[in-house]
Design a protein around this motif. Structure first.
Motif, PDB file in Angstrom:
ATOM      1  N   ASN A 276       0.811  -1.213   0.000  1.00  0.00           N
ATOM      2  CA  ASN A 276       0.000   0.000   0.000  1.00  0.00           C
ATOM      3  C   ASN A 276       0.842   1.260   0.000  1.00  0.00           C
ATOM      4  OD1 ASN A 276      -2.543  -1.342   0.073  1.00  0.00           O
ATOM      5  ND2 ASN A 276      -2.262  -1.719   2.264  1.00  0.00           N
ATOM      6  N   ASP A 277       2.066   1.147   0.497  1.00  0.00           N
ATOM      7  CA  ASP A 277       2.964   2.292   0.595  1.00  0.00           C
ATOM      8  C   ASP A 277       4.332   1.886   0.045  1.00  0.00           C
ATOM      9  OD1 ASP A 277       4.539   4.447   1.260  1.00  0.00           O
ATOM     10  OD2 ASP A 277       3.815   4.604   3.313  1.00  0.00           O
ATOM     11  N   PHE A 278       4.742   2.506  -1.054  1.00  0.00           N
ATOM     12  CA  PHE A 278       6.007   2.167  -1.703  1.00  0.00           C
ATOM     13  C   PHE A 278       7.171   3.033  -1.212  1.00  0.00           C
ATOM     14  CE2 PHE A 278       3.024   0.200  -4.553  1.00  0.00           C
ATOM     15  CZ  PHE A 278       3.715  -0.863  -5.121  1.00  0.00           C
ATOM     16  N   THR A 279       6.946   3.837  -0.175  1.00  0.00           N
ATOM     17  CA  THR A 279       7.970   4.777   0.274  1.00  0.00           C
ATOM     18  C   THR A 279       9.292   4.095   0.585  1.00  0.00           C
ATOM     19  OG1 THR A 279       6.268   6.210   1.212  1.00  0.00           O
ATOM     20  CG2 THR A 279       8.520   6.568   1.959  1.00  0.00           C
ATOM     21  N   SER A 280       9.273   3.141   1.508  1.00  0.00           N
ATOM     22  CA  SER A 280      10.525   2.506   1.926  1.00  0.00           C
ATOM     23  C   SER A 280      11.157   1.721   0.785  1.00  0.00           C
ATOM     24  CB  SER A 280      10.277   1.588   3.131  1.00  0.00           C
ATOM     25  OG  SER A 280       9.394   0.532   2.794  1.00  0.00           O
ATOM     26  N   MET A 281      10.323   1.149  -0.086  1.00  0.00           N
ATOM     27  CA  MET A 281      10.852   0.373  -1.208  1.00  0.00           C
ATOM     28  C   MET A 281      11.612   1.272  -2.185  1.00  0.00           C
ATOM     29  SD  MET A 281      11.021  -2.749  -2.075  1.00  0.00           S
ATOM     30  CE  MET A 281      11.516  -3.748  -3.474  1.00  0.00           C
ATOM     31  N   ILE A 282      11.074   2.450  -2.456  1.00  0.00           N
ATOM     32  CA  ILE A 282      11.751   3.379  -3.367  1.00  0.00           C
ATOM     33  C   ILE A 282      13.086   3.804  -2.773  1.00  0.00           C
ATOM     34  CG2 ILE A 282      11.621   5.644  -4.471  1.00  0.00           C
ATOM     35  CD1 ILE A 282       8.551   5.284  -4.486  1.00  0.00           C
ATOM     36  N   TYR A 283      13.080   4.172  -1.496  1.00  0.00           N
ATOM     37  CA  TYR A 283      14.326   4.568  -0.836  1.00  0.00           C
ATOM     38  C   TYR A 283      15.345   3.432  -0.856  1.00  0.00           C
ATOM     39  CZ  TYR A 283      13.005   9.116   1.117  1.00  0.00           C
ATOM     40  OH  TYR A 283      12.668  10.436   1.272  1.00  0.00           O
ATOM     41  N   LEU A 284      14.873   2.221  -0.604  1.00  0.00           N
ATOM     42  CA  LEU A 284      15.760   1.071  -0.525  1.00  0.00           C
ATOM     43  C   LEU A 284      16.399   0.769  -1.872  1.00  0.00           C
ATOM     44  CD1 LEU A 284      16.713  -0.966   1.566  1.00  0.00           C
ATOM     45  CD2 LEU A 284      14.779  -2.421   0.977  1.00  0.00           C
ATOM     46  N   SER A 312      10.778   0.249 -13.664  1.00  0.00           N
ATOM     47  CA  SER A 312       9.536  -0.295 -13.110  1.00  0.00           C
ATOM     48  C   SER A 312       8.370   0.098 -14.007  1.00  0.00           C
ATOM     49  CB  SER A 312       9.330   0.251 -11.691  1.00  0.00           C
ATOM     50  OG  SER A 312       8.011   0.007 -11.232  1.00  0.00           O
ATOM     51  N   THR A 313       7.347  -0.756 -14.054  1.00  0.00           N
ATOM     52  CA  THR A 313       6.132  -0.434 -14.794  1.00  0.00           C
ATOM     53  C   THR A 313       4.913  -0.698 -13.919  1.00  0.00           C
ATOM     54  OG1 THR A 313       5.601  -2.595 -15.767  1.00  0.00           O
ATOM     55  CG2 THR A 313       7.288  -1.281 -16.885  1.00  0.00           C
ATOM     56  N   ALA A 314       3.834  -0.016 -14.227  1.00  0.00           N
ATOM     57  CA  ALA A 314       2.556  -0.232 -13.522  1.00  0.00           C
ATOM     58  C   ALA A 314       1.486   0.583 -14.222  1.00  0.00           C
ATOM     59  CB  ALA A 314       2.654   0.183 -12.055  1.00  0.00           C
ATOM     60  N   GLU A 315       0.259   0.351 -13.834  1.00  0.00           N
ATOM     61  CA  GLU A 315      -0.833   1.183 -14.325  1.00  0.00           C
ATOM     62  C   GLU A 315      -1.004   2.428 -13.465  1.00  0.00           C
ATOM     63  OE1 GLU A 315      -4.411  -0.983 -14.913  1.00  0.00           O
ATOM     64  OE2 GLU A 315      -3.569  -2.289 -16.455  1.00  0.00           O
ATOM     65  N   HIS A 316      -0.319   2.465 -12.317  1.00  0.00           N
ATOM     66  CA  HIS A 316      -0.453   3.601 -11.406  1.00  0.00           C
ATOM     67  C   HIS A 316       0.916   4.194 -11.081  1.00  0.00           C
ATOM     68  CE1 HIS A 316       1.189   1.278  -8.045  1.00  0.00           C
ATOM     69  NE2 HIS A 316       0.412   0.291  -8.424  1.00  0.00           N
ATOM     70  N   SER A 317       0.905   5.399 -10.602  1.00  0.00           N
ATOM     71  CA  SER A 317       2.120   6.073 -10.148  1.00  0.00           C
ATOM     72  C   SER A 317       2.578   5.467  -8.822  1.00  0.00           C
ATOM     73  CB  SER A 317       1.844   7.567  -9.958  1.00  0.00           C
ATOM     74  OG  SER A 317       2.831   8.171  -9.164  1.00  0.00           O
ATOM     75  N   LEU A 318       3.876   5.284  -8.657  1.00  0.00           N
ATOM     76  CA  LEU A 318       4.400   4.838  -7.362  1.00  0.00           C
ATOM     77  C   LEU A 318       4.371   5.982  -6.353  1.00  0.00           C
ATOM     78  CD1 LEU A 318       7.502   2.570  -8.154  1.00  0.00           C
ATOM     79  CD2 LEU A 318       5.124   1.903  -7.781  1.00  0.00           C
ATOM     80  N   LEU A 319       4.616   7.213  -6.830  1.00  0.00           N
ATOM     81  CA  LEU A 319       4.615   8.355  -5.922  1.00  0.00           C
ATOM     82  C   LEU A 319       3.238   8.597  -5.312  1.00  0.00           C
ATOM     83  CD1 LEU A 319       6.900  10.887  -7.833  1.00  0.00           C
ATOM     84  CD2 LEU A 319       7.462   9.547  -5.792  1.00  0.00           C
ATOM     85  N   HIS A 320       2.184   8.238  -6.051  1.00  0.00           N
ATOM     86  CA  HIS A 320       0.841   8.399  -5.504  1.00  0.00           C
ATOM     87  C   HIS A 320       0.542   7.359  -4.421  1.00  0.00           C
ATOM     88  CE1 HIS A 320      -0.806  10.763  -9.213  1.00  0.00           C
ATOM     89  NE2 HIS A 320       0.080  11.430  -8.506  1.00  0.00           N
ATOM     90  N   LYS A 321       1.385   6.338  -4.346  1.00  0.00           N
ATOM     91  CA  LYS A 321       1.257   5.338  -3.286  1.00  0.00           C
ATOM     92  C   LYS A 321       2.462   5.411  -2.350  1.00  0.00           C
ATOM     93  CE  LYS A 321      -1.820   1.898  -5.254  1.00  0.00           C
ATOM     94  NZ  LYS A 321      -2.108   0.456  -5.335  1.00  0.00           N
ATOM     95  N   ALA A 322       2.929   6.634  -2.123  1.00  0.00           N
ATOM     96  CA  ALA A 322       4.067   6.860  -1.243  1.00  0.00           C
ATOM     97  C   ALA A 322       3.862   8.172  -0.511  1.00  0.00           C
ATOM     98  CB  ALA A 322       5.368   6.893  -2.045  1.00  0.00           C
TER      99      ALA A 322
END
Length: 589
Positions: A276-284, A312-322
């Motif tokens: 639900n939250d990609f914050t730590s994954m992006i930082y990592l 990375s690919t997706a139908e949604h933004s990662l930043l919108h889930k961070a």
């Protein structure tokens, strides 16, 4: 532990192989023994056919692995074992794999293997990929090792790096289907940036590059990913391809990056991940170092590292889930709702061509970069960094840092043109990246983003504020709305404000308030971020002797909040009777 076995139904040639007193013939192992009272040694059958077919030594760890060849039920098999498994106690465990090492045979088989090992061929292998230092020289580990002096080592990991098809076939697909479409040219360059990040990233103190492309399924995201991956390996999610999926735990995903110093990796379809939250994954991912962990002996484990490019690919933004964090925006380049391919035919042709021809271009590119050397690459990078910064019509405090990263993309494109003679349009690539940076600049304004979010929350929850605009108050009180000429002042209690900002992804409300103070949005007392405000008629709010509570006071234009006319400005009977509902404060303030 023994590794998976392979079988070969062909019978071994009946050519005897002798090793001291031992002989392999007729698909069995024999031994000659001196027998008391006999003039000649007697030959006995020891076991079914077994021998060390190959010795593999890892060039990084120096660990030795043996490929054991043996016969079971008339079929030849191969199995990879550690050298430790030649010990009698370990060797007998291979009985369950079909090796003929019963208790009355195992010691003799172990003795034979210890003798035969000396003549088994030695092969050097590697499992790490990308740049490394060998005997004080830079090398690049791909399917084979690329270096100034020949090093005979073969990749022995899970990825499909062995080139397929021809360089000519790959080049034909790229020239006919990719060149001329700036989005596809950019995707092509994304893949090559991995080798440049691994080569000079440490010198420039730059993170792993992370690109995320998102949009609906008709825009060619996966095709773009295949273009990026094809230069270095199989552009597929199947059988060791460089396109992995997001469908895994954080540890599993990071495990696919460990020890990667310059090989592109794709994580496809983040929509598959339940995160639900990609914050730590992006930082990592961008940070290039896994989390610290303790061993079972309560000792700090050595942390895996990487320095490469992740697409990375997706139908949604990662930043919108961070979290709404500028640091994330500096570490992740997002390209949203872009049409990457020309049409369906273009996408299908690219896919077919690249699945038949892949892995050669990356080798040629790395060899060129290795011969050119770091000083040459760094000089080009400095030139492109200046060009990027000079080309920006608008800048902010982060523009220099962004220019440095954009320069890595452009210096890579420049080197691709030189090494592979591909006519990439450098002007179009620069313009595309600058335009993208201008769009991203507004999203990096944390204070404005938080202000716009907060404005929406005030409109949505207006019933929770006493004051000028809403007659029927809710059960909760968050603060007070006050009209001041053309402005509306929102005094909000600290606890609901902090909770609201956290829900919006703004973790540090003090940082947000400081931004608002700098922009003139915040009304505050001297040397503070707060203002004392009287909230008349509200019970349960902690206040001083004058009935004032500590609030954050944020100013908006009246037309921006869209709350209509203040109640005091409405002259007719529509005001009705004030609600007798008691307003309480559930927050312990």
């Amino acid at each position: 532990m023994a590794m998976p076995i392979t079988s070969n139904s062909k019978k071994k040639p009946q050519v005897p192989e002798s090793y001291g007193n031992y002989t392999l013939k007729n698909n069995k192992l024999y031994v000659l023994k001196e027998i008391k009272g006999e003039d000649e040694p007697v030959e006995y059958v020891v076991s079914e056919y077994v021998k060390i077919k190959e010795i593999r030594q890892d060039m990084e760890t120096k660990n030795v692995e043996l490929v054991l060849e043996y016969r079971y039920k008339g079929v030849m098999h191969d199995i990879a074992i550690s050298r430790k498994q030649l010990e009698v106690s370990e060797l007998r465990k291979l009985l369950e794999k079909g090796v003929d090492v019963h208790d009355h045979k195992v010691k003799e088989v172990a003795k034979f293997l210890s003798i035969q090992e000396a003549s088994a061929p030695l092969t050097q292998v590697h499992q790490q990929v990308g740049w490394a230092v060998h005997e004080e020289r830079p090398i690049y580990k791909h399917y084979k090792v690329i270096s100034s002096d020949p090093i005979d080592s073969t990749y022995d990991g899970a990825l499909k790096l062995e080139p397929k098809g021809t360089m000519q076939g790959w080049r034909q697909t790229i020239m006919q289907e990719v060149l001329g479409k700036v989005e596809l040219e950019l995707a092509l360059v994304f893949g090559f940036t991995a080798a440049i990040v691994g080569f000079v990233g440490e010198d420039l103190d730059l993170d792993t590059l992370v690109f995320h492309i998102f949009g609906d399924s008709t825009r060619g995201k996966t095709t773009a990913a295949q273009v990026a991956a094809s230069s270095f390996g199989k552009p597929s999610t199947k059988q060791g391809g460089l396109i992995q999926t997001w469908n895994g735990t954080q540890n599993a995903l990071i495990g696919q990056l460990a020890d990667n110093k310059g090989l592109p990796i794709v994580f496809d379809e983040a929509s598959m991940n339940r995160m639900n939250d990609f914050t730590s994954m992006i930082y990592l991912i961008a940070g290039g170092t896994e989390k610290a962990r303790m061993s079972k002996d309560v000792e700090l484990r050595e942390r895996k590292t990487w320095s490469t490019t992740v697409l990375s690919t997706a139908e949604h933004s990662l930043l919108h889930k961070a979290n709404q964090n500028v640091g994330l925006m500096m570490r992740l380049f997002e390209f949203g709702n872009i049409t990457w391919t020309k049409d369906a035919r273009n996408a299908d042709t690219i896919k077919a061509g690249l699945l038949e021809h892949y892995g050669q271009a990356g080798i040629l590119f790395v060899d060129y970069v290795l011969q050119a050397g770091k000083p040459y690459v760094l000089k080009k990078w400095r030139t492109w960094a200046e060009t990027c910064l000079d080309s920006m019509p608008e800048t902010d405090t982060f523009s220099t840092r962004i220019s440095n990263k954009l320069a890595l993309i452009l210096v890579t494109a420049d080197l691709v043109r030189e090494s592979l003679k591909l006519d990439l349009n450098m002007g179009d690539l620069l313009q595309f990246l600058i335009e993208h940076e201008l769009e991203s600049m507004s999203s990096r304004d944390l204070g404005q983003n938080a202000y716009d979010y907060f404005k929406g929350m005030i409109i949505q929850h207006r019933s929770k504020f006493v004051g000028d605009y809403f007659r029927e108050k809710g059960q909760e009180c968050w603060g007070k709305l006050t009209t001041k000429g053309a402005s509306i002042e929102v005094n909000m209690l600290k606890e609901p404000f902090q909770r609201l900002m956290k829900e919006g992804g703004f973790d540090d409300d003090k940082v947000v308030l400081q931004h608002w103070k700098d922009k003139g949005y915040l009304i505050h007392e001297a040397n503070k971020l707060t203002q004392r405000k009287t909230l008349a008629g509200v019970q349960g709010i902690k206040s001083d002797k004058q009935g004032r509570a500590t609030t954050y006071c944020i100013k908006f234009r009246r037309e921006d909040l869209e709350l209509g006319q203040p109640l005091k400005d409405i002259p007719d009977s529509s005001k009705g009777q004030a609600s007798s509902l008691t307003i309480s404060n559930p927050y312990n303030l």
